[in-house]
Every structure is written in structure tokens, then in C-alpha cells.
Design a protein around this motif. Structure first.
Motif, PDB file in Angstrom:
ATOM      1  N   VAL A 215     -13.477  14.678   8.365  1.00  0.00           N
ATOM      2  CA  VAL A 215     -13.039  14.980   9.733  1.00  0.00           C
ATOM      3  C   VAL A 215     -11.589  14.536   9.916  1.00  0.00           C
ATOM      4  N   ARG A 216     -11.273  13.342   9.409  1.00  0.00           N
ATOM      5  CA  ARG A 216      -9.880  12.880   9.505  1.00  0.00           C
ATOM      6  C   ARG A 216      -8.955  13.804   8.714  1.00  0.00           C
ATOM      7  N   THR A 217      -9.455  14.303   7.564  1.00  0.00           N
ATOM      8  CA  THR A 217      -8.640  15.224   6.764  1.00  0.00           C
ATOM      9  C   THR A 217      -8.396  16.532   7.519  1.00  0.00           C
ATOM     10  N   ALA A 218      -9.437  17.042   8.149  1.00  0.00           N
ATOM     11  CA  ALA A 218      -9.297  18.297   8.902  1.00  0.00           C
ATOM     12  C   ALA A 218      -8.309  18.131  10.048  1.00  0.00           C
ATOM     13  N   ARG A 219      -8.387  16.984  10.719  1.00  0.00           N
ATOM     14  CA  ARG A 219      -7.444  16.737  11.827  1.00  0.00           C
ATOM     15  C   ARG A 219      -6.018  16.581  11.290  1.00  0.00           C
ATOM     16  N   ALA A 220      -5.891  15.923  10.129  1.00  0.00           N
ATOM     17  CA  ALA A 220      -4.562  15.731   9.548  1.00  0.00           C
ATOM     18  C   ALA A 220      -3.924  17.054   9.147  1.00  0.00           C
ATOM     19  N   LYS A 221      -4.758  18.055   8.817  1.00  0.00           N
ATOM     20  CA  LYS A 221      -4.237  19.374   8.454  1.00  0.00           C
ATOM     21  C   LYS A 221      -3.767  20.159   9.668  1.00  0.00           C
ATOM     22  N   GLY A 222      -4.011  19.631  10.855  1.00  0.00           N
ATOM     23  CA  GLY A 222      -3.540  20.291  12.061  1.00  0.00           C
ATOM     24  C   GLY A 222      -4.563  21.163  12.756  1.00  0.00           C
ATOM     25  N   ASP A 224      -7.288  22.300  15.320  1.00  0.00           N
ATOM     26  CA  ASP A 224      -7.538  21.837  16.687  1.00  0.00           C
ATOM     27  C   ASP A 224      -8.928  21.220  16.776  1.00  0.00           C
ATOM     28  N   GLU A 225      -9.141  20.387  17.796  1.00  0.00           N
ATOM     29  CA  GLU A 225     -10.378  19.600  17.906  1.00  0.00           C
ATOM     30  C   GLU A 225     -11.615  20.507  18.031  1.00  0.00           C
ATOM     31  N   ARG A 226     -11.478  21.644  18.719  1.00  0.00           N
ATOM     32  CA  ARG A 226     -12.632  22.538  18.890  1.00  0.00           C
ATOM     33  C   ARG A 226     -13.089  23.087  17.548  1.00  0.00           C
ATOM     34  N   THR A 227     -12.150  23.476  16.685  1.00  0.00           N
ATOM     35  CA  THR A 227     -12.505  23.995  15.360  1.00  0.00           C
ATOM     36  C   THR A 227     -13.161  22.912  14.515  1.00  0.00           C
ATOM     37  N   VAL A 228     -12.631  21.688  14.591  1.00  0.00           N
ATOM     38  CA  VAL A 228     -13.220  20.582  13.816  1.00  0.00           C
ATOM     39  C   VAL A 228     -14.667  20.336  14.239  1.00  0.00           C
ATOM     40  N   ILE A 229     -14.905  20.335  15.548  1.00  0.00           N
ATOM     41  CA  ILE A 229     -16.259  20.039  16.051  1.00  0.00           C
ATOM     42  C   ILE A 229     -17.221  21.175  15.729  1.00  0.00           C
ATOM     43  N   VAL A 230     -16.849  22.415  16.098  1.00  0.00           N
ATOM     44  CA  VAL A 230     -17.769  23.547  15.995  1.00  0.00           C
ATOM     45  C   VAL A 230     -17.960  23.980  14.544  1.00  0.00           C
ATOM     46  N   LYS A 231     -16.858  24.087  13.779  1.00  0.00           N
ATOM     47  CA  LYS A 231     -16.948  24.662  12.435  1.00  0.00           C
ATOM     48  C   LYS A 231     -17.386  23.650  11.386  1.00  0.00           C
ATOM     49  N   HIS A 232     -16.994  22.393  11.534  1.00  0.00           N
ATOM     50  CA  HIS A 232     -17.295  21.403  10.488  1.00  0.00           C
ATOM     51  C   HIS A 232     -18.377  20.410  10.908  1.00  0.00           C
ATOM     52  N   VAL A 233     -18.164  19.718  12.004  1.00  0.00           N
ATOM     53  CA  VAL A 233     -19.074  18.631  12.391  1.00  0.00           C
ATOM     54  C   VAL A 233     -20.445  19.151  12.814  1.00  0.00           C
TER      55      VAL A 233
END
Length: 315
Positions: A215-222, A224-233
Motif C-alpha cells: 500500500v505504501r508502495t502504491a501511494r509512493a507511485k502516485g 490516488d487514494e481511491r484507486t489504492v483502496i478499491v483496486k488493491h486493498v
């Protein structure tokens, strides 16, 4: 192992479980007091010839293992016999009630998922905030509240005082607007406890995923929070939610017996209660067996979904 081989192996493993379920269903009904003959004769005296004839009609003069074999053979051909209290077949009685119970169960599960999962995600993202604290209090109240009491409360509030929904079951078809309006309160009542459980489970699962390195890696790549939550988490968190969803099928089916009684909903729950009171054993056996098979198949479906979500589970 391929997904197809995994599904076949899991399906084969359910066969002994289904056999055990059939044995328990047959044995438990045999342990109930009275027999269909007692109900037909209304517990009155009868000639030995008449009693022997009725016992032969229900195969009660056969050894127990042969009774089970005859019953199982008929069940495998979807023949559940004739009702004790009428000339109607058990299959026809169940077919008339099954759509009503399925509609209630599906509606309650939708209420639980559509309320519980988003609320759990919001609580995890806002951990420690007002939304998180509020959701925890509401979830605890939802789990602790007896569903029959909640049902009566909703009837009084929305059906009697506010007059927003009908409180008497309509005679219209199941998909008619008046029937769907009547379905709302039973579905909310039945789905409330499950929604609370999904909220707590989703909050815990999403919170754990948010602390992981990817999750930290995905955020570091830029991203957005919605994509991190919905697509990955959320995808990784769904495995535990699917587990509980399969278990909730059993909870919803059991709860439907009470809720259908409270709301006079014409489903299998009301049919089962009436059959027990009337000693209509063929109906009791058929309904209990169908519910047990539905629970086993729901767990099989959950295992398949696990493997689809996380290929490592197949090994």
C-alpha cells in the motif's frame, strides 16, 4: 493445481458431507414423538388392519435402514412424498414457498453487504475518527439486538404509526411493487445483524491491509487514494468477507424461520413451523434437508471464490 481441478476436488469432498447430512436429517425426524399415522388417526383408536395399512403406506413397517434407503432414493429423484395433512405433494408445497424465501434471503444479504462493506471501509480509512467510533457503536447494537424484537419495532414504527409500508402480506405476485414494498422491512430486519458483522469484519481486514508494504508502495507511485483502496486493498480484504458471507447463508436461512413468522411472510420458514406442529414429517425432512444442502453448497461456492481471489489457496 488448476482452478478446474481444484473445483472438482472440492465438489467431490462435499459428497460425504451431503451423505452425512441426509443421515442426520432422517434420524432426527425419526426421533420426534409421534408418527404420520398418529396424525392421520388423530391419536384415536383404530383397527389393527387400518393401522397396519397406514404404516405400510409410509413404509413404517420396514427396517430402519430400508426406510432410509427408500427415502434417499426418492429424494435423489426429487420426490419428497405426499403431505400427511393433505393430498398435495411435498415438492409442490416447497415449490410454492421457495421463491418467497429465496427473495427474502437475497434481499437480506444485499442489505447486509451494501450497508456493511462500505461502512467498514469508511471506518477503516477514518480509524479513530467520529465515523469509526459511530460505526462501532451501531455495529455492536446491530449484533446485540434480537431480530424478532427489531421486526416488531419496525412494524410499529413504519407500518402502523408512519403508515409507509404495508403490514399485511399482499396477494400480488412476488415482483409486484406492493410485494417489494412489503419485503423491505423483513429484509432489513433479517439483514441487520449480518450488516453489523460485515462492518466489523471489513474494518478489521481493510485496516490490516492498509498497514502493508504494497500500500505504501502504491501511494509512493502516485496512485490516488481511491484507486489504492478499491483496486488493491478491497480485493485482498474480500477473502475474509466471502468466508463470512458463506456462513451468513446459514444464519439468514435459520433467521428466516422466525422473521417469516413475525411478518407473516409466506416462505419455507412458516411452512416448516406449521409442519412441525402438524407432525407433517415428510415436509419437515424435505425442508431441513434443503436448508442443509444449501449451506453446504454455499460453503463450496465460498471455497471456489477463495481460489479465484487468491490462487495460493489451491495448493
Amino acid at each position: 493445481m488448476s482452478l478446474r481441478r481444484y473445483v472438482v476436488r472440492r465438489a467431490l469432498l462435499t459428497l460425504p458431507v451431503l451423505f452425512g447430512v441426509s443421515v442426520l436429517t432422517f434420524a432426527l425426524v425419526k426421533l420426534l414423538p409421534g408418527t404420520p399415522v398418529d396424525y392421520v388417526l388423530q391419536f384415536q383408536e383404530a383397527t389393527p388392519e387400518l393401522r397396519a395399512s397406514l404404516r405400510a403406506q409410509y413404509h413404517l413397517d420396514e427396517p430402519l435402514h430400508r426406510q432410509y434407503a427408500l427415502w434417499l432414493w426418492d429424494v435423489l429423484h426429487l420426490d419428497f412424498g405426499e403431505r400427511v395433512v393433505s393430498d398435495r405433494s411435498v415438492r409442490a408445497a416447497i415449490a410454492a414457498r421457495l421463491p418467497e424465501t429465496l427473495a427474502l434471503g437475497v434481499a437480506a444479504l444485499l442489505v447486509a453487504l451494501l450497508v456493511g462493506v462500505p461502512t467498514g471501509v469508511l471506518a477503516a480509512v477514518n480509524r479513530g475518527g467520529p465515523i469509526d467510533e459511530g460505526s462501532r457503536v451501531v455495529a455492536l447494537a446491530g449484533i446485540a439486538t434480537p431480530n424478532f424484537w427489531l421486526g416488531l419495532l419496525l412494524i410499529l414504527l413504519f407500518g402502523v404509526h408512519l403508515n409507509l409500508v404495508p403490514v399485511i402480506p399482499p396477494v400480488a405476485p412476488l415482483l409486484a411493487p406492493e410485494s417489494l414494498a412489503f419485503l423491505a422491512l423483513p429484509a432489513i430486519t433479517l439483514g441487520t445483524a449480518s450488516a453489523a458483522l460485515f462492518t466489523r469484519l471489513t474494518r478489521s481486514a481493510v485496516g490490516e491491509e492498509l498497514r502493508k508494504e504494497y500500500v505504501r508502495t502504491a501511494r509512493a507511485k502516485g496512485l490516488d487514494e481511491r484507486t489504492v483502496i478499491v483496486k488493491h486493498v478491497l480485493r485482498n480484504s474480500l477473502i475474509s468477507v466471502v468466508t463470512v458471507a458463506a456462513v451468513q447463508v446459514a444464519v439468514l436461512l435459520d433467521g428466516a424461520v422466525v422473521i417469516e413468522r413475525v411478518f407473516s411472510w409466506p416462505g419455507l420458514g412458516r411452512l416448516l413451523v406449521r409442519a412441525i406442529l402438524q407432525r407433517d414429517f415428510p415436509v419437515v425432512q424435505a425442508v431441513v434437508l434443503l436448508v442443509a444442502v444449501a449451506v453446504v453448497l454455499a460453503n463450496l461456492l465460498a471455497d471456489v471464490v477463495y481460489a479465484w481471489l487468491d490462487p495460493r489457496i489451491r495448493y
